[in-house]
Design a protein around this motif. Structure first.
Motif, PDB file in Angstrom:
ATOM      1  N   MET A 177      -9.907 -59.499  23.817  1.00  0.00           N
ATOM      2  CA  MET A 177     -10.215 -60.431  22.727  1.00  0.00           C
ATOM      3  C   MET A 177      -9.090 -61.446  22.536  1.00  0.00           C
ATOM      4  O   MET A 177      -9.330 -62.629  22.324  1.00  0.00           O
ATOM      5  N   SER A 178      -7.796 -60.982  22.650  1.00  0.00           N
ATOM      6  CA  SER A 178      -6.685 -61.893  22.439  1.00  0.00           C
ATOM      7  C   SER A 178      -6.670 -62.992  23.488  1.00  0.00           C
ATOM      8  O   SER A 178      -6.423 -64.158  23.185  1.00  0.00           O
ATOM      9  N   GLY A 179      -6.924 -62.626  24.768  1.00  0.00           N
ATOM     10  CA  GLY A 179      -7.000 -63.633  25.808  1.00  0.00           C
ATOM     11  C   GLY A 179      -8.174 -64.566  25.609  1.00  0.00           C
ATOM     12  O   GLY A 179      -8.095 -65.758  25.911  1.00  0.00           O
ATOM     13  N   GLY A 180      -9.266 -64.036  25.109  1.00  0.00           N
ATOM     14  CA  GLY A 180     -10.430 -64.863  24.827  1.00  0.00           C
ATOM     15  C   GLY A 180     -10.147 -65.902  23.758  1.00  0.00           C
ATOM     16  O   GLY A 180     -10.786 -66.967  23.741  1.00  0.00           O
ATOM     17  N   LEU A 181      -9.169 -65.619  22.890  1.00  0.00           N
ATOM     18  CA  LEU A 181      -8.803 -66.575  21.849  1.00  0.00           C
ATOM     19  C   LEU A 181      -8.244 -67.855  22.460  1.00  0.00           C
ATOM     20  O   LEU A 181      -8.619 -68.962  22.068  1.00  0.00           O
ATOM     21  N   LEU A 182      -7.353 -67.714  23.426  1.00  0.00           N
ATOM     22  CA  LEU A 182      -6.808 -68.905  24.086  1.00  0.00           C
ATOM     23  C   LEU A 182      -7.881 -69.640  24.878  1.00  0.00           C
ATOM     24  O   LEU A 182      -7.893 -70.874  24.924  1.00  0.00           O
ATOM     25  N   LEU A 183      -8.776 -68.894  25.499  1.00  0.00           N
ATOM     26  CA  LEU A 183      -9.872 -69.530  26.230  1.00  0.00           C
ATOM     27  C   LEU A 183     -10.742 -70.334  25.274  1.00  0.00           C
ATOM     28  O   LEU A 183     -11.172 -71.457  25.587  1.00  0.00           O
ATOM     29  N   ALA A 184     -11.014 -69.771  24.099  1.00  0.00           N
ATOM     30  CA  ALA A 184     -11.807 -70.484  23.095  1.00  0.00           C
ATOM     31  C   ALA A 184     -11.096 -71.755  22.646  1.00  0.00           C
ATOM     32  O   ALA A 184     -11.724 -72.816  22.484  1.00  0.00           O
ATOM     33  N   MET A 185      -9.772 -71.682  22.476  1.00  0.00           N
ATOM     34  CA  MET A 185      -9.017 -72.870  22.073  1.00  0.00           C
ATOM     35  C   MET A 185      -9.004 -73.922  23.169  1.00  0.00           C
ATOM     36  O   MET A 185      -8.915 -75.121  22.881  1.00  0.00           O
ATOM     37  N   LEU A 186      -9.085 -73.486  24.404  1.00  0.00           N
ATOM     38  CA  LEU A 186      -9.128 -74.418  25.526  1.00  0.00           C
ATOM     39  C   LEU A 186     -10.479 -75.110  25.638  1.00  0.00           C
ATOM     40  O   LEU A 186     -10.562 -76.316  25.895  1.00  0.00           O
ATOM     41  N   LEU A 187     -11.555 -74.352  25.420  1.00  0.00           N
ATOM     42  CA  LEU A 187     -12.899 -74.871  25.656  1.00  0.00           C
ATOM     43  C   LEU A 187     -13.505 -75.573  24.442  1.00  0.00           C
ATOM     44  O   LEU A 187     -14.331 -76.484  24.598  1.00  0.00           O
ATOM     45  N   LEU A 188     -13.126 -75.156  23.240  1.00  0.00           N
ATOM     46  CA  LEU A 188     -13.771 -75.693  22.037  1.00  0.00           C
ATOM     47  C   LEU A 188     -13.640 -77.216  21.922  1.00  0.00           C
ATOM     48  O   LEU A 188     -14.645 -77.908  21.691  1.00  0.00           O
ATOM     49  N   PRO A 189     -12.445 -77.795  22.075  1.00  0.00           N
ATOM     50  CA  PRO A 189     -12.380 -79.260  21.971  1.00  0.00           C
ATOM     51  C   PRO A 189     -13.186 -79.974  23.053  1.00  0.00           C
ATOM     52  O   PRO A 189     -13.767 -81.035  22.802  1.00  0.00           O
ATOM     53  N   MET A 190     -13.230 -79.407  24.262  1.00  0.00           N
ATOM     54  CA  MET A 190     -14.019 -80.035  25.323  1.00  0.00           C
ATOM     55  C   MET A 190     -15.504 -79.972  24.992  1.00  0.00           C
ATOM     56  O   MET A 190     -16.242 -80.941  25.249  1.00  0.00           O
ATOM     57  N   LEU A 191     -15.935 -78.857  24.412  1.00  0.00           N
ATOM     58  CA  LEU A 191     -17.314 -78.761  23.938  1.00  0.00           C
ATOM     59  C   LEU A 191     -17.569 -79.803  22.865  1.00  0.00           C
ATOM     60  O   LEU A 191     -18.618 -80.477  22.855  1.00  0.00           O
ATOM     61  N   GLY A 192     -16.621 -79.959  21.951  1.00  0.00           N
ATOM     62  CA  GLY A 192     -16.760 -80.971  20.912  1.00  0.00           C
ATOM     63  C   GLY A 192     -16.875 -82.362  21.490  1.00  0.00           C
ATOM     64  O   GLY A 192     -17.666 -83.186  21.013  1.00  0.00           O
ATOM     65  N   ALA A 193     -16.086 -82.653  22.531  1.00  0.00           N
ATOM     66  CA  ALA A 193     -16.168 -83.964  23.178  1.00  0.00           C
ATOM     67  C   ALA A 193     -17.558 -84.203  23.751  1.00  0.00           C
ATOM     68  O   ALA A 193     -18.110 -85.312  23.649  1.00  0.00           O
ATOM     69  N   ALA A 194     -18.136 -83.161  24.359  1.00  0.00           N
ATOM     70  CA  ALA A 194     -19.478 -83.288  24.933  1.00  0.00           C
ATOM     71  C   ALA A 194     -20.532 -83.513  23.853  1.00  0.00           C
ATOM     72  O   ALA A 194     -21.517 -84.229  24.065  1.00  0.00           O
ATOM     73  N   VAL A 195     -20.327 -82.919  22.685  1.00  0.00           N
ATOM     74  CA  VAL A 195     -21.275 -83.085  21.584  1.00  0.00           C
ATOM     75  C   VAL A 195     -21.154 -84.469  20.952  1.00  0.00           C
ATOM     76  O   VAL A 195     -22.155 -85.115  20.618  1.00  0.00           O
ATOM     77  N   VAL A 196     -19.926 -84.940  20.807  1.00  0.00           N
ATOM     78  CA  VAL A 196     -19.683 -86.193  20.088  1.00  0.00           C
ATOM     79  C   VAL A 196     -19.988 -87.423  20.944  1.00  0.00           C
ATOM     80  O   VAL A 196     -20.490 -88.432  20.438  1.00  0.00           O
ATOM     81  N   ALA A 197     -19.705 -87.362  22.226  1.00  0.00           N
ATOM     82  CA  ALA A 197     -19.826 -88.544  23.089  1.00  0.00           C
ATOM     83  C   ALA A 197     -21.194 -89.233  23.025  1.00  0.00           C
ATOM     84  O   ALA A 197     -21.256 -90.468  23.019  1.00  0.00           O
ATOM     85  N   PRO A 198     -22.328 -88.498  22.987  1.00  0.00           N
ATOM     86  CA  PRO A 198     -23.624 -89.193  22.960  1.00  0.00           C
ATOM     87  C   PRO A 198     -23.958 -89.833  21.616  1.00  0.00           C
ATOM     88  O   PRO A 198     -24.962 -90.553  21.521  1.00  0.00           O
ATOM     89  N   MET A 199     -23.162 -89.607  20.573  1.00  0.00           N
ATOM     90  CA  MET A 199     -23.513 -90.069  19.225  1.00  0.00           C
ATOM     91  C   MET A 199     -23.066 -91.517  19.008  1.00  0.00           C
ATOM     92  O   MET A 199     -22.438 -91.861  18.005  1.00  0.00           O
ATOM     93  N   ARG A 200     -23.414 -92.385  19.947  1.00  0.00           N
ATOM     94  CA  ARG A 200     -22.928 -93.771  19.927  1.00  0.00           C
ATOM     95  C   ARG A 200     -23.508 -94.579  18.775  1.00  0.00           C
ATOM     96  O   ARG A 200     -22.877 -95.511  18.275  1.00  0.00           O
ATOM     97  N   THR A 201     -24.718 -94.244  18.360  1.00  0.00           N
ATOM     98  CA  THR A 201     -25.370 -95.028  17.305  1.00  0.00           C
ATOM     99  C   THR A 201     -25.169 -94.439  15.925  1.00  0.00           C
ATOM    100  O   THR A 201     -25.716 -94.947  14.956  1.00  0.00           O
ATOM    101  N   ALA A 202     -24.376 -93.375  15.821  1.00  0.00           N
ATOM    102  CA  ALA A 202     -24.134 -92.726  14.534  1.00  0.00           C
ATOM    103  C   ALA A 202     -22.629 -92.524  14.358  1.00  0.00           C
ATOM    104  O   ALA A 202     -22.115 -91.409  14.500  1.00  0.00           O
ATOM    105  N   PRO A 203     -21.884 -93.599  14.071  1.00  0.00           N
ATOM    106  CA  PRO A 203     -20.424 -93.505  14.042  1.00  0.00           C
ATOM    107  C   PRO A 203     -19.887 -92.529  13.003  1.00  0.00           C
ATOM    108  O   PRO A 203     -18.932 -91.802  13.267  1.00  0.00           O
TER     109      PRO A 203
END
Length: 501
Positions: free
Chosen positions: A1-27
C-alpha cells in the motif's frame, strides 16, 4: 500500500491532465477540475509525509516491479527525507500557481484547458524525478546524462556480473569503482545536473526562460524544476561516485562561490523584474551547492531546507511580480514607482517575499542559510567567508528592488498611465484617488490592491515563511537522517561538534 501511494501521486496529475485537456470550451470548469486534482495530490502528499518514519530506513514507501529485465531495469519508486520534502514542495506550489494564474491572459490560440493540463503533466513528471529509485527511470524523467547512464550500466556489469540501474545495488559497489572511472562518470552526471541547478557558468538559460515564461510556469521553474540538479548531486553524484565527489569538490565550490557573487552583482543591474528574480535564484543556488559539497550533515541539511525555502520565498516573489506586471502591463523596473501608495497590501507582500529572499531572521530562509554557513565553515572556511559577502549583496539588491518599485512618489509610465484621471499630470488625492487640474477627483483607479483571490493565493506562502522561520525542526527531522547517510556514503565523518541540526 505504501508503494502504491507514490504510484498514485505519480499517476494522478497525469490523469488530471488527460481529463482537463479536452475541456477547451469550458475554461472555468477546466480550471476548477485541474485545481481539484492538484488539491487531491496535496492531500496524498500529506498522507505520504505522515507515513514516512524519520530514521526508519533510507528509502521508504517503496515500490519495485520488473520493467526491462534484459537491462536490469525496474520500475522502482521510493523516497528518503530529501525526496519527500521536494515532493511536498511540488504539491504545495502547484495549486498556488493555479490560483495565481486564474485570471492570467493567455496568448491567442491558447486555452486555459491546455495550460492547466500542462501544469498537471509537469507536476506528474516532477514527482517522477524525485521518487524514481532506478537510474534509468530517473533518466527518462530527467532526459539528459545518456552517456554516463550507459557507462554506469557497463561498470555495474563488470562488478556484479550483470548490468543494473538499481540505485541501491549501484550504491553498494560504489567504493569498488576506480577513482579515474568515477571521475569521468561523475562529470557526465555533474554537467547535466549543473545545467539544471543552475550553477555558473551553466546558468545562462534561466534568466531568459524565467523572463519569457508565464508567471505560473516561472514559479515552478525557479521554485522546483531547478532543484532537480541539486537533488541529483545528493542522490546520485555523491553516493555513487564518492571518491570523485571528494576529488572534484574544490572545483564545484569555486563555481558555487562564483555564482553567489556574480549573480548578485548581475541582479543589481537588471532592468527587467523577471530577470531580476531569476538572477537572485542563481545566487541562492550558489549557497545551496556550497552546503552540499561541504560534506557535513549540518551543511547538507541546511542546503536541502534551503531548496524548500527558496521555492517558497522566490515562488512568492515571482507571483507578486506577476501581479504587479498584470496591473502595470510592463516588466521594466523603471516603469514603476511609489506603488505602495496605491496598493499597500501588494507592497507589503512584496516586502515580505523580499525579506525572506535576503534571509532576514524570523523568516524561513534565515535558518537554512545560517545552517549552510555554520556547517560549511569547519571544512571550507575560505569559501564560507567569501560566500558571506553574498548576504550583504542580497540585502543590497532586494532593498534596491523594493525601493525602486514601491517607495517615493508615484511615478513611472506603467503606474501613472493606469491612473484614471481627466488629463495628464494626475496626482494622488487620498488613498487610491487621482485628480488633475480643473478635474473633479475620481476615486476609482486602474491600479487596484490585492483581490480576495490573490490574498488567498499568497496567505499559504506567508504562513510557510513564518512557520518555517520559527519552527523548522519538523522538516529538519525528516531531512537530517538522509543527508547524514549521504555524508557517510562519501566516506567522511562530520566535523567535530557537528552531527546534525
Amino acid at each position: 500500500m505504501s508503494g502504491g501511494l507514490l504510484l498514485a501521486m505519480l499517476l494522478l496529475p497525469m490523469l488530471g491532465a488527460a481529463v482537463v485537456a479536452p475541456m477547451r470550451t469550458a475554461p472555468v470548469a477546466a480550471k476548477g477540475t485541474a485545481l481539484l486534482f492538484a488539491l487531491v495530490e496535496l492531500v496524498l502528499a500529506g498522507v505520504a509525509w505522515s507515513a514516512f518514519q524519520p530514521g526508519g530506513g533510507r528509502l521508504q514507501l517503496t515500490l519495485s516491479v520488473p520493467w526491462i529485465p534484459a537491462f536490469g531495469t525496474r520500475f522502482a519508486l521510493g523516497v528518503d527525507g530529501i525526496a519527500l520534502v521536494m515532493v511536498a514542495l511540488i504539491a504545495v506550489l502547484v495549486p498556488i500557481v493555479m490560483g495565481s494564474s486564474w485570471a492570467e491572459k493567455l496568448p491567442e490560440g491558447r486555452t486555459p484547458a491546455g495550460f492547466y493540463a500542462m501544469l498537471l503533466a509537469l507536476e506528474s513528471l516532477l514527482v517522477g524525478v524525485f521518487v524514481s529509485t532506478d537510474v534509468f527511470l530517473f533518466y527518462l524523467f530527467f532526459e539528459v546524462m545518456l552517456a554516463s547512464v550507459i557507462g554506469l550500466f557497463v561498470v555495474s556489469g563488470r562488478r556484479l556480473g550483470h548490468g543494473t540501474f538499481d540505485w541501491s545495488a549501484l550504491q553498494r559497489i560504489a567504493g569498488t569503482i576506480p577513482t579515474s572511472t568515477q571521475i569521468w562518470l561523475f562529470l557526465g552526471f555533474f554537467i547535466a545536473f549543473a545545467i539544471k541547478a543552475p550553477l555558473v557558468p551553466f546558468h545562462t538559460w534561466l534568466p531568459d526562460a524565467g523572463a519569457e515564461a508565464p508567471v505560473g510556469v516561472g514559479v515552478l521553474l525557479v521554485g522546483v524544476m531547478d532543484k532537480v540538479g541539486i537533488y541529483g548531486f545528493l542522490r546520485y553524484c555523491l553516493p555513487l561516485f564518492p571518491a570523485a565527489s571528494r576529488t572534484l569538490a574544490p572545483l564545484v565550490l569555486v563555481l558555487a562561490i562564483a555564482g553567489i557573487i556574480y549573480a548578485a552583482l548581475l541582479a543589481v543591474g537588471q532592468s527587467d523584474m523577471k530577470r531580476f528574480v531569476a538572477y537572485t535564484s542563481v545566487a541562492h543556488f550558489g549557497f545551496i551547492a556550497l552546503g552540499v559539497f561541504a560534506f557535513s550533515t549540518q551543511a547538507q541539511a541546511g542546503a536541502v531546507l534551503y531548496m524548500v525555502n527558496h521555492g517558497i520565498s522566490t515562488g512568492m516573489l515571482f507571483i507578486v511580480v506577476g501581479m504587479l506586471i498584470a496591473r502595470g502591463g510592463s516588466r521594466l523596473i523603471s516603469d514603476y514607482g511609489g506603488v505602495s501608495a496605491l496598493a499597500p497590501m501588494l507592497a507589503g507582500m512584496m516586502l515580505l517575499a523580499g525579506l525572506s529572499a535576503l534571509a532576514l531572521p524570523g523568516t524561513n530562509s534565515f535558518v537554512s542559510e545560517f545552517m549552510v554557513l555554520i556547517g560549511s565553515y569547519p571544512r571550507q572556511p575560505v569559501a564560507t567567508v567569501i560566500g558571506t559577502a553574498g548576504i550583504i549583496l542580497a540585502a543590497l539588491y532586494v532593498l534596491w528592488f523594493y525601493q525602486r518599485l514601491m517607495q517615493g512618489p508615484v511615478r513611472g509610465s506603467a503606474v501613472t498611465g493606469n491612473l484614471i484621471a481627466g488629463s495628464a499630470g494626475a496626482t494622488l488625492d487620498g488613498p487610491g484617488a487621482a485628480t488633475a487640474p480643473g478635474v473633479a477627483p475620481r476615486h476609482q483607479i486602474r491600479f487596484p490592491d490585492l483581490s480576495i483571490r490573490e490574498v488567498a493565493v499568497l496567505v499559504p506562502l506567508v504562513a510557510l515563511i513564518l512557520l518555517l522561520g520559527f519552527f523548522p525542526q519538523p522538516v529538519l527531522n525528516v531531512i537530517t537522517p538522509s543527508v547524514g547517510a549521504t555524508v557517510t556514503e562519501v566516506g567522511l565523518s562530520d566535523p567535530v561538534g557537528q552531527g546534525g541540526s
